[in-house]
Design an enzyme around this catalytic site. Structure first.
Site, mmCIF file in Angstrom:
data_model
loop_
_atom_site.group_PDB
_atom_site.id
_atom_site.type_symbol
_atom_site.label_atom_id
_atom_site.label_comp_id
_atom_site.label_asym_id
_atom_site.label_seq_id
_atom_site.Cartn_x
_atom_site.Cartn_y
_atom_site.Cartn_z
ATOM 1 N N GLY A 222 -8.169 3.160 -4.965
ATOM 2 C CA GLY A 222 -7.695 3.674 -3.682
ATOM 3 C C GLY A 222 -7.837 2.711 -2.535
ATOM 4 N N PRO A 264 -8.510 -0.637 -9.351
ATOM 5 C CG PRO A 264 -8.484 -2.973 -9.251
ATOM 6 C CD PRO A 264 -9.262 -1.811 -9.819
ATOM 7 N N GLY A 265 -5.172 -0.232 -8.350
ATOM 8 C CA GLY A 265 -3.794 -0.145 -8.830
ATOM 9 C C GLY A 265 -2.863 -0.744 -7.802
ATOM 10 N NE ARG A 302 4.227 4.484 -2.449
ATOM 11 C CZ ARG A 302 3.855 4.015 -1.271
ATOM 12 N NH1 ARG A 302 4.699 3.289 -0.548
ATOM 13 N NH2 ARG A 302 2.655 4.264 -0.797
ATOM 14 C CE1 TYR A 306 2.163 10.718 -2.743
ATOM 15 C CE2 TYR A 306 3.333 8.689 -3.239
ATOM 16 C CZ TYR A 306 2.559 9.749 -3.648
ATOM 17 O OH TYR A 306 2.180 9.845 -4.955
ATOM 18 C CB CYS A 332 24.299 14.733 -3.572
ATOM 19 S SG CYS A 332 25.028 16.141 -2.713
ATOM 20 C CD GLU A 333 18.757 17.154 -2.769
ATOM 21 O OE1 GLU A 333 18.233 17.460 -1.681
ATOM 22 O OE2 GLU A 333 19.129 17.988 -3.610
ATOM 23 C CE1 TYR A 360 0.861 5.246 -8.569
ATOM 24 C CE2 TYR A 360 0.286 4.018 -6.597
ATOM 25 C CZ TYR A 360 -0.079 4.624 -7.780
ATOM 26 O OH TYR A 360 -1.394 4.605 -8.169
#
Length: 402
Positions: A222, A264-265, A302, A306, A332-333, A360
């Site tokens: 994180g 860690p990512g 994202r 988020y 179409c959104e 991500y």
């Protein structure tokens, strides 16, 4: 400082492989890992790349080549890691609300396992007893992270076994003589305050004396990464200092040395990634100029999911006069990447790049609207290599029964 790809490299990749296109910089991943190992050089620390951020097997092979280990969130990620060449002892599998059969399969593969529920801990004990070491994921009831959607350690989170159920954990440990080798906590993502990790250590040190065979504690990941100029990030040297101080102030009463694990990512791969897209259309409204791209939240969710910020640059006209734009996708959104963003003057056909798209980005992409997933390219030592082909219509139909 991170190693950045030039506009020329990104344009060349787009011309060779088409758009939309994910491009990753191997040198940046290496540099980020070196930042970690340098900061923690005086600490017995083991890093596991949280591969849910980006699982392309070529990225996993690069992660292995620089000496990092791997953290997995599903049995298929475990299989990918082993296929990439990781030794089972360097693979960590942290389960989350899964069927016990997945844990059984992980055990058969010989990897490190963390269990996040009393139910699965009891099943594990009944089947394996003391014969196979295991870790426990605890929920420390600590609120941390950029927002509630990426905070995992608070008292309403689904993750881990609540710390206040320690008596039930200990009953299961005693009942089946469980071999507990690791205690794990993970409080969230985008954590810039290193004291959050110290709080986690303090929670663990209160219960460590009860686990006589413990060899490691896992503080999760994180780490905060900067998305724009002036953004704060996790101070790694300070974190290493605080971890060392915490261990000095809380020696293990069992007399056993404890290794510290981190996962860690985003920290390793976020800044390595770029999403390059082409401008399809420009729409002039009374108050807004819309820039319509040949991508959407089907490729980068994202910002909509988020409210994440990604720096957007016009690499076809980087010195143009800055103007305000709404940057949108082609599905179409409502898929707005940015409202009222200042970007160098944009024209139809220009190439825009989204930065910090390594974590991500592709990993959460989809075929929504029956659109193709992008190709992926890895640039290493200045050479661009295709590491995933762009979808074709046959891929859309792939598993459908005709």
């Amino acid at each position: 400082m991170s190693q950045q790809l030039s506009n020329e490299q990104l344009i060349a990749a787009a011309q060779e492989f088409g758009t939309p296109l994910y491009v990753y910089n191997a040198d940046n991943i290496t540099a980020q890992y070196q930042r970690l190992t340098t900061a923690f050089a005086q600490t017995d620390t083991k890093f596991f790349y949280a591969c849910k951020a980006l699982t392309n097997i070529n990225i996993l092979k690069h992660i292995k080549s620089i000496g990092c280990n791997v953290d997995c969130s599903s049995i298929n990620e475990v299989k990918l890691a082993l296929l990439a060449g990781f030794e089972p002892g360097n693979v960590l599998y942290t389960s989350n609300g899964i069927h016990f059969s997945e844990i059984e399969e992980a055990q058969s593969l010989g990897v490190n396992i963390n269990i996040d529920s009393l139910s699965n801990l009891e099943k594990f004990g009944q089947k394996f007893g003391h014969s196979y070491p295991v870790g426990i994921r605890l929920r420390p009831n600590i609120m941390a992270g950029g927002n509630i959607k990426i905070s995992t350690g608070h008292d309403k989170s689904k993750f881990g076994i609540p710390i206040d159920q320690l008596d039930k954990i200990m009953a299961l440990v005693a009942q089946d003589d469980l071999f507990i080798q690791n205690l794990h906590i993970h409080t969230g993502s985008d954590i810039k305050d290193v004291d959050v990790f110290v709080k986690g250590i303090e929670v663990l040190f209160d219960i460590i004396p009860q686990f006589k065979e413990l060899s490691s504690i896992d503080l999760g990941g994180g780490f905060k990464v900067p998305y724009k100029k002036g953004d704060a990030e996790t101070d790694m040297p300070l974190l290493a200092q605080k971890v060392n101080e915490a261990f000095a102030n809380h020696p293990n009463p069992n007399g056993k040395h404890l290794q510290v694990w981190f996962e860690p990512g985003k920290f390793l791969v976020s800044a390595s990634g770029y999403l390059v897209a082409e401008v399809n259309v420009m729409k002039e409204n009374t108050n807004t100029t819309f820039v319509g791209l040949n991508t959407g939240f089907n490729h980068l969710i994202r910002p909509m999911f988020y409210d994440a910020y990604h720096q957007i640059e016009n690499i076809s006209n980087p010195t143009g006069e800055e103007k305000h734009y709404a940057v949108t996708g082609n599905i179409c959104e409502t898929d707005t990447f940015a409202w009222d963003r200042k970007i160098a003057a944009i024209r139809e056909g220009d190439l825009l790049v989204f930065k910090n798209a390594g974590a991500y980005g592709f990993e959460m992409s989809s075929n929504f609207n029956s659109r193709y997933k992008p190709a992926e390219v890895l640039i290493k030592d200045g050479k661009a290599t295709l590491i995933r082909k762009r979808d074709t219509f046959e891929d859309i139909l792939g598993n459908q029964v005709l």
